[in-house]
Design a protein around this motif. Structure first.
Motif, PDB file in Angstrom:
ATOM      1  N   GLN A  47       0.830  -1.206   0.000  1.00  0.00           N
ATOM      2  CA  GLN A  47       0.000   0.000   0.000  1.00  0.00           C
ATOM      3  C   GLN A  47       0.867   1.261   0.000  1.00  0.00           C
ATOM      4  O   GLN A  47       0.582   2.235  -0.703  1.00  0.00           O
ATOM      5  N   GLU A  48       1.946   1.225   0.785  1.00  0.00           N
ATOM      6  CA  GLU A  48       2.852   2.373   0.854  1.00  0.00           C
ATOM      7  C   GLU A  48       3.457   2.672  -0.515  1.00  0.00           C
ATOM      8  O   GLU A  48       3.552   3.835  -0.929  1.00  0.00           O
ATOM      9  N   GLN A  74      -4.289  -1.328  -5.720  1.00  0.00           N
ATOM     10  CA  GLN A  74      -4.985  -1.076  -4.466  1.00  0.00           C
ATOM     11  C   GLN A  74      -6.259  -0.260  -4.730  1.00  0.00           C
ATOM     12  O   GLN A  74      -6.275   0.636  -5.575  1.00  0.00           O
ATOM     13  N   THR A  75      -7.310  -0.565  -3.988  1.00  0.00           N
ATOM     14  CA  THR A  75      -8.593   0.106  -4.185  1.00  0.00           C
ATOM     15  C   THR A  75      -8.768   1.309  -3.261  1.00  0.00           C
ATOM     16  O   THR A  75      -9.851   1.876  -3.190  1.00  0.00           O
ATOM     17  N   SER A  76      -7.717   1.716  -2.563  1.00  0.00           N
ATOM     18  CA  SER A  76      -7.825   2.772  -1.560  1.00  0.00           C
ATOM     19  C   SER A  76      -8.143   4.138  -2.163  1.00  0.00           C
ATOM     20  O   SER A  76      -8.745   4.980  -1.494  1.00  0.00           O
ATOM     21  N   GLY A 116     -11.345  -2.144  -8.394  1.00  0.00           N
ATOM     22  CA  GLY A 116     -11.778  -3.508  -8.108  1.00  0.00           C
ATOM     23  C   GLY A 116     -12.252  -4.271  -9.329  1.00  0.00           C
ATOM     24  O   GLY A 116     -12.520  -5.479  -9.231  1.00  0.00           O
ATOM     25  N   VAL A 117     -12.360  -3.615 -10.484  1.00  0.00           N
ATOM     26  CA  VAL A 117     -12.662  -4.327 -11.730  1.00  0.00           C
ATOM     27  C   VAL A 117     -11.682  -5.480 -11.908  1.00  0.00           C
ATOM     28  O   VAL A 117     -12.044  -6.560 -12.402  1.00  0.00           O
ATOM     29  N   ASN A 118     -10.447  -5.275 -11.484  1.00  0.00           N
ATOM     30  CA  ASN A 118      -9.406  -6.288 -11.624  1.00  0.00           C
ATOM     31  C   ASN A 118      -9.726  -7.558 -10.843  1.00  0.00           C
ATOM     32  O   ASN A 118      -9.164  -8.622 -11.116  1.00  0.00           O
ATOM     33  N   TYR A 119     -10.641  -7.464  -9.869  1.00  0.00           N
ATOM     34  CA  TYR A 119     -10.919  -8.606  -8.995  1.00  0.00           C
ATOM     35  C   TYR A 119     -12.333  -9.164  -9.174  1.00  0.00           C
ATOM     36  O   TYR A 119     -12.781  -9.975  -8.364  1.00  0.00           O
ATOM     37  N   ILE A 120     -13.049  -8.725 -10.206  1.00  0.00           N
ATOM     38  CA  ILE A 120     -14.407  -9.226 -10.412  1.00  0.00           C
ATOM     39  C   ILE A 120     -14.358 -10.729 -10.697  1.00  0.00           C
ATOM     40  O   ILE A 120     -13.665 -11.181 -11.602  1.00  0.00           O
ATOM     41  N   PRO A 121     -15.104 -11.529  -9.918  1.00  0.00           N
ATOM     42  CA  PRO A 121     -15.055 -12.983 -10.110  1.00  0.00           C
ATOM     43  C   PRO A 121     -15.739 -13.419 -11.402  1.00  0.00           C
ATOM     44  O   PRO A 121     -16.737 -12.826 -11.824  1.00  0.00           O
ATOM     45  N   PHE A 177     -11.873  -6.483  -1.577  1.00  0.00           N
ATOM     46  CA  PHE A 177     -13.206  -6.653  -2.145  1.00  0.00           C
ATOM     47  C   PHE A 177     -13.094  -6.874  -3.655  1.00  0.00           C
ATOM     48  O   PHE A 177     -12.316  -6.185  -4.319  1.00  0.00           O
ATOM     49  N   PRO A 178     -13.842  -7.837  -4.212  1.00  0.00           N
ATOM     50  CA  PRO A 178     -14.856  -8.697  -3.605  1.00  0.00           C
ATOM     51  C   PRO A 178     -14.401 -10.144  -3.426  1.00  0.00           C
ATOM     52  O   PRO A 178     -15.217 -11.063  -3.529  1.00  0.00           O
ATOM     53  N   LEU A 179     -13.104 -10.376  -3.188  1.00  0.00           N
ATOM     54  CA  LEU A 179     -12.627 -11.760  -3.095  1.00  0.00           C
ATOM     55  C   LEU A 179     -13.219 -12.523  -1.912  1.00  0.00           C
ATOM     56  O   LEU A 179     -13.649 -13.671  -2.065  1.00  0.00           O
ATOM     57  N   PRO A 180     -13.282 -11.950  -0.691  1.00  0.00           N
ATOM     58  CA  PRO A 180     -13.929 -12.695   0.402  1.00  0.00           C
ATOM     59  C   PRO A 180     -15.402 -12.999   0.102  1.00  0.00           C
ATOM     60  O   PRO A 180     -15.890 -14.096   0.396  1.00  0.00           O
TER      61      PRO A 180
END
Length: 296
Positions: free
Chosen positions: A30-31, A49-51, A57-62, A131-134
């Motif tokens: 993150q740093e 990072q989504t911060s 988070g498009v990168n993590y859409i299942p 988000f949204p992996l969990p």
């Protein structure tokens, strides 16, 4: 990174010098992302990072893509995922140069495994705290426990979790192969890093230098797409030879997971990322059964 470095220096006749830093040499993930946005770091290969913007988070859409052919088309320079993600990064001050694919993630466990929602009940698996992996892992029937990477091995040893999720088989076999017994190729996420450059750096470069950086990056990306599939298959065999059982869900089981996750998780993503983005995703995402077999 070393290939990108050498190509840039070669094509600029040594005029552009690239200095590569690995892992935590300059700080935590993150740093470093913060420093990239500020322009103190010029380029980076990272899980974004989504911060700064949840739309990253498009990168993590299942189940965004459903197989290697689908992924290659979607993430190509003129592919729909690339076109969707570039403006998002631009809004936070970053130039999205392209993806650096690893492959399709799965669920690695000890003692027992699951290839469907019902059998997954009661199995606790570590999830990346992004988000949204969990939420995805929960929708598949497992109990997601968000844990940072550095704590995964101890958590497996002490029984805090029964497995790991959303990584390609390389990470689960190479780092946890002595405590994990199974790897289920659920392929619920396409694991892809991003090649990024600070807009401040990009804006200071002339067109000729920009083309040097981009052309070098395209060669690295093309090479990775060509090799990532073979590399994943090599680690599947290595894991099998090392005693880890590699399990591929049946077509019916895979379809059930795709439908359940898209039905439960995609609406949550729309709340977070916005309808405009998810309309693009729904219009372009492959229909199960029409994109080839999902998996590594």
């Amino acid at each position: 990174m070393r290939l990108w470095e050498s190509l840039i220096e070669e094509r600029s006749a040594g005029r552009i010098q690239v200095e590569v830093f690995y892992q935590g040499e300059l700080g935590g993930q993150q740093e470093l992302f913060d420093q990239l946005v500020r322009g103190n770091i010029h380029m980076m290969i990272t899980w974004p990072q989504t911060s700064y913007d949840e739309r990253v988070g498009v990168n993590y859409i299942p189940y965004l893509v459903l197989g290697w052919d689908d992924a290659i088309a979607a993430f190509s320079p003129d592919g729909w995922v690339q076109e969707l993600m570039a403006p998002i990064y631009e809004d936070i001050g970053l130039k999205y140069i392209g993806p650096f694919p690893e492959g399709f993630g799965g669920i690695a466990t000890q003692n027992r495994y699951a290839t469907n929602y019902d059998d997954a009940q009661g199995i606790k698996v570590r999830s990346q705290p992004v988000f949204p992996l969990p939420q995805t892992v929960n929708a598949m029937g497992f109990q997601a426990v968000p844990i940072d990477w550095a704590e995964v091995y101890t958590s497996l040893q002490t029984g805090v979790v029964d497995g790991d999720s959303s990584n390609v088989i390389y990470w689960d076999f190479e780092y946890f192969g002595d405590v994990l017994d199974y790897f289920v190729q659920s392929s619920h996420n396409f694991s892809s890093y991003s090649l990024l450059m600070s807009d401040r750096t990009w804006d200071d470069m002339d067109e000729a230098d920009r083309e040097i950086v981009l052309s070098a990056a395209r060669q690295v990306i093309d090479k990775q797409f060509a090799e990532a599939r073979a590399e994943d298959e090599r680690w599947i065999k290595a894991a099998q030879d090392g005693g880890m059982e590699y399990v591929v869900p049946s077509d019916a089981e895979q379809l059930a997971w795709v439908e359940r996750v898209r039905a439960e998780v995609w609406p949550l993503i729309e709340e977070s990322l916005g309808r405009e983005i998810m309309d693009v995703v729904r219009a372009n995402a492959a229909v199960p059964g029409k994109a080839g077999a999902a998996g590594g």
